[in-house]
Design an enzyme around this catalytic site. Structure first.
Site, PDB file in Angstrom:
ATOM      1  N   ALA A 264       0.780  -1.234   0.000  1.00  0.00           N
ATOM      2  CA  ALA A 264       0.000   0.000   0.000  1.00  0.00           C
ATOM      3  C   ALA A 264       0.813   1.286   0.000  1.00  0.00           C
ATOM      4  O   ALA A 264       0.315   2.329  -0.427  1.00  0.00           O
ATOM      5  CB  ALA A 264      -0.952   0.003   1.198  1.00  0.00           C
ATOM      6  N   GLY A 267       0.364   5.146  -0.107  1.00  0.00           N
ATOM      7  CA  GLY A 267      -1.033   5.229   0.284  1.00  0.00           C
ATOM      8  C   GLY A 267      -1.966   5.980  -0.646  1.00  0.00           C
ATOM      9  O   GLY A 267      -3.152   6.110  -0.336  1.00  0.00           O
ATOM     10  N   CYS A 388       4.458   0.602 -11.862  1.00  0.00           N
ATOM     11  CA  CYS A 388       4.804   1.899 -12.455  1.00  0.00           C
ATOM     12  C   CYS A 388       6.045   1.709 -13.313  1.00  0.00           C
ATOM     13  O   CYS A 388       7.054   2.379 -13.144  1.00  0.00           O
ATOM     14  CB  CYS A 388       5.038   2.931 -11.366  1.00  0.00           C
TER      15      CYS A 388
END
Length: 458
Positions: A264, A267, A388
């Protein structure tokens, strides 16, 4: 020495932190600017000196090698950073050459030695004797291949150029490589997200093209807008927003669903998932979200990112390869650790920090995280595997290799899902391997180069 810290000093401080401590420039620079109490033009100058030097480092190093008549590995690292900033001022900005040279020499005397200052003076004066076009021609002339020439001109390592070309070619669009490299070197505009149900997009803001919750910064430091909203408005790339929305849009939420954001930190996607889960619960479809982040400092960032959402979201700090298997989830987001080659606009140092040797280690971790997430799915559950990075080893190949050992798992058409959640037509050509993977690009979509795959357990 004056007590006042200059924009040049801040840039040098951040460059050293990037080199010595693996700091992220997008985190270190705002902190350094704040400590130095720089505002307005001075803060803007520090930003350009830092990001501009990092983006153009490969090109400026090629110039320095010629002007210094020695390899960069033969130059003290701190002195080399001073030279890089100086060359960027002389060839990449409109700073008068004499001012750039004098500033660099003064800084070198302070952090190194008089002898090093003489070396910096000589090198930068030679650089100032010709213009940027002439230096680029000389640097490219020393290249041994077309890819090396591209590496010099566009300041990307050769291995990155080849990886990006292969990723584009997987869509039949290898001809877009130069446009992509140019986009990587362009400073991105600040993009924010207004968490649905908790914040509204300002009337004066420019909406993003695809994300219904995204908008461009109306100008100035966005920190005030973020703080004033109680973190219900967040700085977040549009591609990151679309990745979270793809998981939400993969199927209609059903009452009692359990969601997990497995990796996560920091966030941003968690916050958007939390807002969507809260909105579903308010409408009568109760959804519970959990988050996990192995690194405690990043777990703290996750907790801050979700503070604006008025529901309890537990954040665990466990190895995701074990955490995912502890429950049965209807949706799991695997935003896997990766090379970061898709965010070179915002984290330009990523191109210099990673090497081909890093890819193999990351791929092993990515495969293990995705396998664990599939194990943690309830029947009919969906995993969004997101990186990414457009590197095919981290995207296409990870999904292919994990599915090769699996039965009862099917790949969904992530491109079709994105077209449904996007508020405008989005150009997502088919992958030549016939997979359902969606690939976003900075030059085509104005986003980070996010790869999104959706997998469903039967």
């Amino acid at each position: 020495m004056s007590a006042r810290v200059s924009a040049r000093d801040v840039a040098f401080e951040v460059l050293r932190a990037v080199d010595e401590s693996d700091a992220y420039s997008n985190l270190a620079l705002p902190q350094a600017i704040s400590r130095a109490q720089l505002t307005g033009p001075d803060a803007a100058l520090a930003t350009e000196l830092t990001y501009g030097t990092l983006r153009q480092r490969g090109t400026w190093d090629a110039v320095i090698v010629i002007a210094a008549a020695r390899g960069t590995d033969k130059i003290d690292p701190a002195v080399l950073d001073i030279l890089r900033v100086g060359v960027h001022q002389i060839l990449g900005m409109r700073v008068p050459a004499h001012a750039a040279v004098n500033e660099a020499v003064t800084l070198t005397r302070r952090v190194a030695s008089a002898r090093a200052a003489g070396f910096v003076n000589a090198v930068l004066r030679q650089v100032a004797a010709s213009d940027a076009v002439s230096w680029l021609e000389r640097a490219e002339a020393s290249a041994r291949s077309d890819d090396e020439r591209l590496a010099v001109r566009f300041s990307h390592p050769v291995w990155v150029i080849r990886a990006l070309r292969r990723a584009l070619d997987a869509e039949g669009r290898a001809g877009e490589l130069v446009t992509l490299l140019e986009s990587d070197n362009a400073a991105p505009t600040v993009t924010l997200a207004a968490l649905p149900g908790l914040a509204e997009i300002p009337e004066t803001a420019e909406h993003t093209l695809f994300s219904p919750y995204g908008f461009r910064s109306p100008g100035g430091d966005p920190a005030g807008l973020v703080q004033g909203s109680g973190n219900a408005v967040r700085v977040q790339d549009e591609g990151s927003q679309l990745a979270a929305l793809a998981l939400v849009g993969a199927r209609t939420p059903m009452p009692g669903e359990k969601w997990l954001d497995l990796c996560a930190g920091p966030g941003g996607k968690t916050a958007l998932l939390a807002a969507e889960a809260h909105r579903a619960s308010v409408s009568g479809t109760r959804v519970a979200l959990e988050a996990n982040e192995l690194v405690p400092a990043r777990a703290g960032l996750v907790r801050r990112s979700i503070a604006a959402v008025p529901v309890e979201i537990p954040v665990s700090e466990e190895d995701g390869r074990m955490r995912a298997r502890r429950g049965r989830y209807d949706r799991i987001l695997v935003d896997a650790p990766c090379t970061g080659l898709g965010a070179l606009r915002r984290r330009p140092e990523a191109r210099w920090r990673k090497s081909p040797a890093d890819v193999g280690q990351l791929v092993s971790l990515q495969q293990e995280l995705l396998s664990a997430a599939i194990d943690g799915l309830a029947p009919g559950g969906v995993v969004a595997y997101v990186t990414c990075s457009p590197h095919l080893a981290e995207t296409r190949d990870v999904v292919r290799d994990v599915l090769a050992d699996r039965e009862g798992v099917e790949e969904m058409d992530a491109r079709a899902v994105l077209r449904e959640v996007a508020q405008a037509p989005i150009d997502l050509p088919a992958q030549q391997d016939d997979s359902g993977r969606a690939q976003l690009w900075p030059h085509r979509h104005g986003t980070d180069a996010m790869s999104i795959s959706l997998l469903r357990r039967r």
